[in-house]
Scaffold this active site. Sequence first.
Site, PDB file in Angstrom:
ATOM      1  N   TYR A  86       6.343   1.450   3.364  1.00  0.00           N
ATOM      2  CA  TYR A  86       5.882   1.340   4.744  1.00  0.00           C
ATOM      3  C   TYR A  86       6.937   0.727   5.658  1.00  0.00           C
ATOM      4  O   TYR A  86       6.961   1.007   6.862  1.00  0.00           O
ATOM      5  CB  TYR A  86       4.581   0.530   4.804  1.00  0.00           C
ATOM      6  CG  TYR A  86       3.397   1.324   4.322  1.00  0.00           C
ATOM      7  CD1 TYR A  86       2.614   2.042   5.217  1.00  0.00           C
ATOM      8  CD2 TYR A  86       3.070   1.376   2.967  1.00  0.00           C
ATOM      9  CE1 TYR A  86       1.540   2.785   4.785  1.00  0.00           C
ATOM     10  CE2 TYR A  86       2.005   2.120   2.526  1.00  0.00           C
ATOM     11  CZ  TYR A  86       1.237   2.828   3.431  1.00  0.00           C
ATOM     12  OH  TYR A  86       0.174   3.581   2.993  1.00  0.00           O
ATOM     13  N   HIS A 132      -7.643  13.505   3.054  1.00  0.00           N
ATOM     14  CA  HIS A 132      -6.299  13.037   2.723  1.00  0.00           C
ATOM     15  C   HIS A 132      -5.969  13.175   1.238  1.00  0.00           C
ATOM     16  O   HIS A 132      -4.825  13.433   0.878  1.00  0.00           O
ATOM     17  CB  HIS A 132      -6.183  11.569   3.153  1.00  0.00           C
ATOM     18  CG  HIS A 132      -4.832  10.986   2.973  1.00  0.00           C
ATOM     19  ND1 HIS A 132      -3.734  11.399   3.691  1.00  0.00           N
ATOM     20  CD2 HIS A 132      -4.376  10.000   2.142  1.00  0.00           C
ATOM     21  CE1 HIS A 132      -2.680  10.702   3.330  1.00  0.00           C
ATOM     22  NE2 HIS A 132      -3.026   9.847   2.392  1.00  0.00           N
ATOM     23  N   ASP A 161       0.893  12.487   1.621  1.00  0.00           N
ATOM     24  CA  ASP A 161       1.121  11.076   1.916  1.00  0.00           C
ATOM     25  C   ASP A 161       2.584  10.733   1.616  1.00  0.00           C
ATOM     26  O   ASP A 161       3.478  11.466   2.023  1.00  0.00           O
ATOM     27  CB  ASP A 161       0.131  10.212   1.117  1.00  0.00           C
ATOM     28  CG  ASP A 161       0.083   8.765   1.597  1.00  0.00           C
ATOM     29  OD1 ASP A 161      -0.641   8.496   2.563  1.00  0.00           O
ATOM     30  OD2 ASP A 161       0.759   7.914   0.994  1.00  0.00           O
TER      31      ASP A 161
END
Length: 400
Positions: A319, A373, A198
């Site tokens: 982000y 994930h 991630d």
Amino acid sequence: MSSPFTKFPTSSSTTIHPKPFKVDIPKSTLEELKILLKLSKLAPPTYENSQQDRRYGVTGEWIREAKDKWLNDFEWSKHEAYINSFPHYTAPVVDDSGKEHSLHFLALYSEKPDAVPIVMLHGWPGSFLEFLPILDLLKNKYTPATLPYHIIVPSLPGFAFSSLPLDQAFKLENIAEVVDKLMIGLGFGAGYVSQGGDVGYFVAKVLAVSHPSCKAYHVNMYATAPPDGFDYATLNEPERQALERGSKWRSTGIAYGITHATRPSTIGFVIASNPLALLAWVGEKYLEWSDEDPPLDTILAAVTLYWVTETFPRSIYVYGQLMTSTPHESISSRSDKPLGYSWFPREMVPIPKSWAAASGNLVFFKQHSKGGHFAALENPDVLLGDVEEFVAQVWPGASK
């Protein structure tokens, strides 16, 4: 007598002297959490929140059960005791601009003079909690005298107990700089291995591209476009199925990231105002991004840590760079340093081996039949085995 794995490997190059740290959430903070949770209102039943396949997000049934357990059958004290069974530290890290950051990290120090330093990097909505199962495995497998590695697990800036500057837009390059400064300051400037998924993947990649002390990197997520002229007929069946799931996720599951990127202030206030909102927003990710639903107690521990440290509004800054701007050169550039890639089928960005090999110096690859994930949390024994095999392959003199 000092605790095991806490003998700090000082050397002439050590410039940072960490202070031991203990997680001790005030009783008043936990009491406030319960009051706010108890008063929080559930949405009324709708067609969307009644769909058991979770096509529209968490169900009303799940959120009701999760709220009830969080209120009446969840003991943070047990999690806190487990967290504190591992050595924690805080350290001041000064970046190139002269700004000081307070970085929290866990560490298992080896007493072997040739131990390989490894920094393990979490993502969002993760934290250092993801790596506790791996640290447990290492503590049970080795003694301080036989542990082949120094394991460093930082809380990324803005997450958990690590600070985040208020006077600048922090980016992945800034995270990598702070992590590299930490590793060098701890005396590992001669070389270390980075590992991540991630956000941790991107940081590990930037470390490999831009920081000479990072000698190799291992990831459990990889992000790149297909090479020019790629023939999709060469994919194996698991890769084909995973890419189809990844395409569906980009169509139906990425709205959260666009919100984080474009309205971080607004969503920060929304989620920080109500623990039930945080539970729904973060809990959904643990359910949807894992191969199998994690235990509810595990999700509640992750959400509780985010709440009591006010992590959510401080952690979504990454982000803006990943989803709304042109990636920095250090993210998109190729690194010729050794790359290891552990492929898990339920990863949301399931890049095939051939794509990774075309964009990096892929020297180690394992395709696994299950896992998602949160690899360190879902499959700690598998991920640790891959990391150990990778390090033994790329680090001269490394042993298991």
